[in-house]
Write an enzyme that holds these catalytic residues in place. Structure first.
Site, PDB file in Angstrom:
ATOM      1  N   ARG A 229       0.866  -1.175   0.000  1.00 45.34           N
ATOM      2  CA  ARG A 229       0.000   0.000   0.000  1.00 45.34           C
ATOM      3  C   ARG A 229       0.904   1.226   0.000  1.00 45.34           C
ATOM      4  NH1 ARG A 229      -3.285  -0.164   5.296  1.00 45.34           N
ATOM      5  NH2 ARG A 229      -3.935   1.827   4.459  1.00 45.34           N
TER       6      ARG A 229
ATOM      7  N   SER B 173       0.397   3.929   1.857  1.00 45.63           N
ATOM      8  CA  SER B 173       0.293   4.740   3.076  1.00 45.63           C
ATOM      9  C   SER B 173       1.679   4.872   3.709  1.00 45.63           C
ATOM     10  CB  SER B 173      -0.665   4.098   4.077  1.00 45.63           C
ATOM     11  OG  SER B 173      -0.034   3.030   4.743  1.00 45.63           O
TER      12      SER B 173
ATOM     13  N   LYS C  83      -2.300  -7.540  11.427  1.00 43.79           N
ATOM     14  CA  LYS C  83      -3.677  -7.455  11.914  1.00 43.79           C
ATOM     15  C   LYS C  83      -4.656  -7.035  10.822  1.00 43.79           C
ATOM     16  CE  LYS C  83      -3.938  -2.897  14.153  1.00 43.79           C
ATOM     17  NZ  LYS C  83      -4.629  -2.282  15.287  1.00 43.79           N
ATOM     18  N   ASP C  84      -4.143  -6.535   9.695  1.00 49.34           N
ATOM     19  CA  ASP C  84      -5.027  -6.183   8.584  1.00 49.34           C
ATOM     20  C   ASP C  84      -5.177  -7.321   7.579  1.00 49.34           C
ATOM     21  OD1 ASP C  84      -5.580  -3.611   9.497  1.00 49.34           O
ATOM     22  OD2 ASP C  84      -3.708  -2.843   8.675  1.00 49.34           O
TER      23      ASP C  84
ATOM     24  N   THR D 156     -11.602   7.082  18.428  1.00 49.09           N
ATOM     25  CA  THR D 156     -11.138   5.783  17.947  1.00 49.09           C
ATOM     26  C   THR D 156     -12.112   5.270  16.905  1.00 49.09           C
ATOM     27  OG1 THR D 156     -10.591   3.499  18.506  1.00 49.09           O
ATOM     28  CG2 THR D 156     -12.304   4.515  19.827  1.00 49.09           C
TER      29      THR D 156
ATOM     30  N   SER E  72     -11.768   1.928  16.175  1.00 49.40           N
ATOM     31  CA  SER E  72     -11.648   0.495  16.402  1.00 49.40           C
ATOM     32  C   SER E  72     -12.781   0.054  17.331  1.00 49.40           C
ATOM     33  CB  SER E  72     -10.286   0.203  17.034  1.00 49.40           C
ATOM     34  OG  SER E  72     -10.371  -0.941  17.857  1.00 49.40           O
TER      35      SER E  72
ATOM     36  N   ARG F  84     -13.010  -2.707  18.714  1.00 47.56           N
ATOM     37  CA  ARG F  84     -12.375  -3.429  19.818  1.00 47.56           C
ATOM     38  C   ARG F  84     -11.969  -2.455  20.942  1.00 47.56           C
ATOM     39  NH1 ARG F  84      -7.175  -3.663  20.872  1.00 47.56           N
ATOM     40  NH2 ARG F  84      -6.712  -2.612  18.903  1.00 47.56           N
ATOM     41  N   ARG F  85     -11.328  -1.364  20.558  1.00 49.51           N
ATOM     42  CA  ARG F  85     -10.933  -0.371  21.579  1.00 49.51           C
ATOM     43  C   ARG F  85     -12.170   0.278  22.177  1.00 49.51           C
ATOM     44  NH1 ARG F  85      -6.495   1.530  17.288  1.00 49.51           N
ATOM     45  NH2 ARG F  85      -4.852   0.073  17.898  1.00 49.51           N
TER      46      ARG F  85
ATOM     47  N   ARG G 243     -11.057   9.111  11.593  1.00 52.13           N
ATOM     48  CA  ARG G 243     -10.458   8.412  10.460  1.00 52.13           C
ATOM     49  C   ARG G 243      -9.235   9.167   9.974  1.00 52.13           C
ATOM     50  NH1 ARG G 243     -12.568   4.705   7.075  1.00 52.13           N
ATOM     51  NH2 ARG G 243     -10.375   4.348   6.810  1.00 52.13           N
ATOM     52  N   GLY G 244      -8.616   8.608   8.946  1.00 47.66           N
ATOM     53  CA  GLY G 244      -7.451   9.245   8.364  1.00 47.66           C
ATOM     54  C   GLY G 244      -6.168   8.597   8.843  1.00 47.66           C
ATOM     55  N   ASN G 245      -5.073   8.964   8.210  1.00 53.73           N
ATOM     56  CA  ASN G 245      -3.794   8.394   8.618  1.00 53.73           C
ATOM     57  C   ASN G 245      -3.344   9.019   9.934  1.00 53.73           C
ATOM     58  OD1 ASN G 245      -2.531  10.850   8.102  1.00 53.73           O
ATOM     59  ND2 ASN G 245      -2.132  10.314   5.966  1.00 53.73           N
TER      60      ASN G 245
ATOM     61  N   THR H  47      -2.985  12.829  10.144  1.00 57.14           N
ATOM     62  CA  THR H  47      -4.293  13.484  10.152  1.00 57.14           C
ATOM     63  C   THR H  47      -4.935  13.370  11.529  1.00 57.14           C
ATOM     64  OG1 THR H  47      -4.535  12.690   7.891  1.00 57.14           O
ATOM     65  CG2 THR H  47      -6.517  13.542   8.948  1.00 57.14           C
ATOM     66  N   ARG H  48      -4.838  12.196  12.128  1.00 51.30           N
ATOM     67  CA  ARG H  48      -5.467  11.988  13.436  1.00 51.30           C
ATOM     68  C   ARG H  48      -4.795  12.838  14.511  1.00 51.30           C
ATOM     69  NH1 ARG H  48      -7.570   5.724  13.819  1.00 51.30           N
ATOM     70  NH2 ARG H  48      -8.063   5.541  11.618  1.00 51.30           N
TER      71      ARG H  48
ATOM     72  N   CYS I 140     -11.447  -8.487  11.078  1.00 46.46           N
ATOM     73  CA  CYS I 140     -10.556  -7.566  11.768  1.00 46.46           C
ATOM     74  C   CYS I 140     -11.318  -6.407  12.392  1.00 46.46           C
ATOM     75  CB  CYS I 140      -9.459  -7.072  10.835  1.00 46.46           C
ATOM     76  SG  CYS I 140     -10.074  -6.152   9.436  1.00 46.46           S
TER      77      CYS I 140
HETATM   78  C1  DPM Z   1      -7.275  -3.038  12.414  1.00 46.92           C
HETATM   79  C2  DPM Z   1      -7.813  -2.151  13.355  1.00 46.92           C
HETATM   80  C3  DPM Z   1      -7.188  -0.911  13.142  1.00 46.92           C
HETATM   81  C4  DPM Z   1      -6.292  -1.073  12.056  1.00 46.92           C
HETATM   82  C5  DPM Z   1      -8.879  -2.509  14.341  1.00 46.92           C
HETATM   83  C6  DPM Z   1      -8.349  -2.751  15.754  1.00 46.92           C
HETATM   84  C7  DPM Z   1      -7.461   0.352  13.863  1.00 46.92           C
HETATM   85  C8  DPM Z   1      -8.599   1.069  13.211  1.00 46.92           C
HETATM   86  C9  DPM Z   1      -8.694   2.508  13.561  1.00 46.92           C
HETATM   87  C10 DPM Z   1      -7.595  -4.450  12.243  1.00 46.92           C
HETATM   88  N1  DPM Z   1      -6.388  -2.362  11.629  1.00 46.92           N
HETATM   89  O1  DPM Z   1      -7.165  -2.658  16.058  1.00 46.92           O
HETATM   90  O2  DPM Z   1      -9.192  -3.032  16.634  1.00 46.92           O
HETATM   91  O3  DPM Z   1      -8.258   2.952  14.636  1.00 46.92           O
HETATM   92  O4  DPM Z   1      -9.219   3.232  12.708  1.00 46.92           O
HETATM   93  C11 DPM Z   1      -3.900  -0.392  11.691  1.00 46.92           C
HETATM   94  C12 DPM Z   1      -2.952   0.267  12.533  1.00 46.92           C
HETATM   95  C13 DPM Z   1      -1.764  -0.476  12.442  1.00 46.92           C
HETATM   96  C14 DPM Z   1      -1.992  -1.497  11.543  1.00 46.92           C
HETATM   97  C15 DPM Z   1      -3.169   1.502  13.303  1.00 46.92           C
HETATM   98  C16 DPM Z   1      -3.640   1.303  14.734  1.00 46.92           C
HETATM   99  C17 DPM Z   1      -0.434  -0.215  13.130  1.00 46.92           C
HETATM  100  C18 DPM Z   1      -0.109  -1.260  14.165  1.00 46.92           C
HETATM  101  C19 DPM Z   1       0.317  -2.598  13.610  1.00 46.92           C
HETATM  102  C20 DPM Z   1      -5.357  -0.053  11.441  1.00 46.92           C
HETATM  103  N2  DPM Z   1      -3.279  -1.399  11.072  1.00 46.92           N
HETATM  104  O5  DPM Z   1      -4.065   0.220  15.154  1.00 46.92           O
HETATM  105  O6  DPM Z   1      -3.593   2.306  15.475  1.00 46.92           O
HETATM  106  O7  DPM Z   1       1.060  -2.654  12.617  1.00 46.92           O
HETATM  107  O8  DPM Z   1      -0.106  -3.620  14.186  1.00 46.92           O
END
Ligand code: DPM
Length: 326
Positions: free
Chosen positions: A20, A22, A92-93, A139, A141, A143-144, A161-163, A166-167, A254
């Site tokens: 990607r 990003s 995790k993605d 957030t 997420s 899960r969080r 949202r956003g990278n 941005t956040r 996810c």
């Molecule tokens: C997944 C989640 C998020 C990412 C959901 C979760 C966060 C979504 C959001 C599956 N992928 O964790 O419950 O906050 O909008 C993502 C991040 C990373 C990989 C950013 C993050 C970095 C950490 C890593 C987005 N994907 O979690 O803050 O490489 O494990």
């Protein structure tokens, strides 16, 4: 196959990594590129950037998109058609079930998998426990959200949202009192100084695979499988394989609020997990300890314990609300 595809000059063969575009994906991919280049000086390790569906629809709440492999599909198609040889993902993605013909070839050493709070400057020095009722926490997420809502029912949770840049800017602009992100992503992008609190497993269990990178390639490409083997970190791989087996067994994507924590020591895996309802009112927990030589079995057993504790009803409710996701 590889030599046919990429003969370049006399002896240098090129290996193309799809990624990607990003900022985080690029940092991660360039790290992999460097490691591979060092281990295999006879190859030219190259990078091909592309946009995934998930990168194109940034204004829609992630949980509402619910498509499988939002950040991976295009990268996988490129491997299957031979444009690239491997793909680097935040593990995790990466969905727990890969398309036919592709395999998870290596799992890299994990960064700290915990979640982190970045507090707005006005609350400098405070932790979540010390924020007033009504504080706005950003957030996207689930899960969080679910775990934090359970512990802090008085906060106002808002999507963000956003990278990462941005956040952080949205936070600094004052729209939020605090935001929650992965320690790993903040560290990799050089923002670790902004972390004001690392959340303990008691407050937030991390996502399956969080902090590790997954290297995906074609199952029928033995050269590449061997080449990327140097990136595999056994303790991380054992933990993540158990975590992913648990998630696959629960059929949770996810974006389903499932959290986990794992530890590997003395050939044993220690696992704990939570399945949380979106309102944070029902947190179903389970733990399992088992031999690390069978990580998938340990993960499946953990999933069984979660179900025995009532996770299925919570999951069914979530699937009805957000779909099955990826
Ligand atoms: C997944 C989640 C998020 C990412 C959901 C979760 C966060 C979504 C959001 C599956 N992928 O964790 O419950 O906050 O909008 C993502 C991040 C990373 C990989 C950013 C993050 C970095 C950490 C890593 C987005 N994907 O979690 O803050 O490489 O494990």
């Amino acid at each position: 196959m590889l030599s046919k595809l990429c003969e370049r000059g006399d002896s240098v063969r090129s290996v193309i990594i799809g990624t990607r575009d990003s900022e985080l994906a690029l940092v991660q991919t360039h790290w992999v590129q460097q490691e591979l280049q060092q281990a295999h000086p006879d190859y030219a390790i190259e990078v091909l950037q592309m946009k995934t569906q998930g990168d194109k629809i940034l204004d829609v709440a992630l949980a509402k998109i619910g498509d499988k492999g939002l950040f991976t599909k295009e990268l996988e198609a490129a491997m299957l058609t031979g444009r690239t040889h491997l793909a680097v993902h935040s593990l995790k993605d990466l969905p727990t079930t890969l398309p036919e013909g592709l395999v998870l070839a290596a799992i890299t050493e994990r960064e700290d998998p915990a979640d982190a709070v970045v507090m707005h400057g006005r609350w400098d020095g405070r932790t979540l426990d010390e924020l007033p009722e009504g504080s706005v926490i950003g957030t996207s997420s689930l899960r969080r959200l679910a775990q934090l809502r359970s512990r802090y029912p008085g906060f106002d949770f808002q999507d963000i949202r956003g990278n990462l840049n941005t956040r952080l800017k949205k936070l600094d602009d004052g729209k939020y009192d605090a935001i929650v992100l992965a320690v790993a992503g903040l560290r990799r992008l050089g923002w670790h100084e902004r972390i004001t609190q690392v959340l303990s497993p008691e407050i937030s269990l991390h996502a399956v695979g969080q902090g590790a990178l997954g290297i995906e390639c074609r199952a029928d490409d033995p050269d590449i499988l061997q080449l990327v083997g140097v990136l595999n970190h056994l303790p991380t791989a054992l933990r993540c394989r158990a975590e992913r087996a648990m998630l696959r067994s629960l059929e949770g994507g996810c974006q389903v609020p499932i959290g986990v924590n794992s530890c590997f020591d003395d050939d044993t895996l220690y696992l704990q997990a939570v399945v949380a309802s979106l309102d944070g009112k029902h947190l179903i927990r389970a733990e399992h300890t088992g031999p690390a030589r069978e990580p998938e079995a340990a993960g499946v057993t953990l999933a069984g314990k979660l179900r025995a504790n009532g996770a299925q009803a919570v999951l069914d409710q979530i699937f009805q609300t957000v779909g099955r996701g990826s």
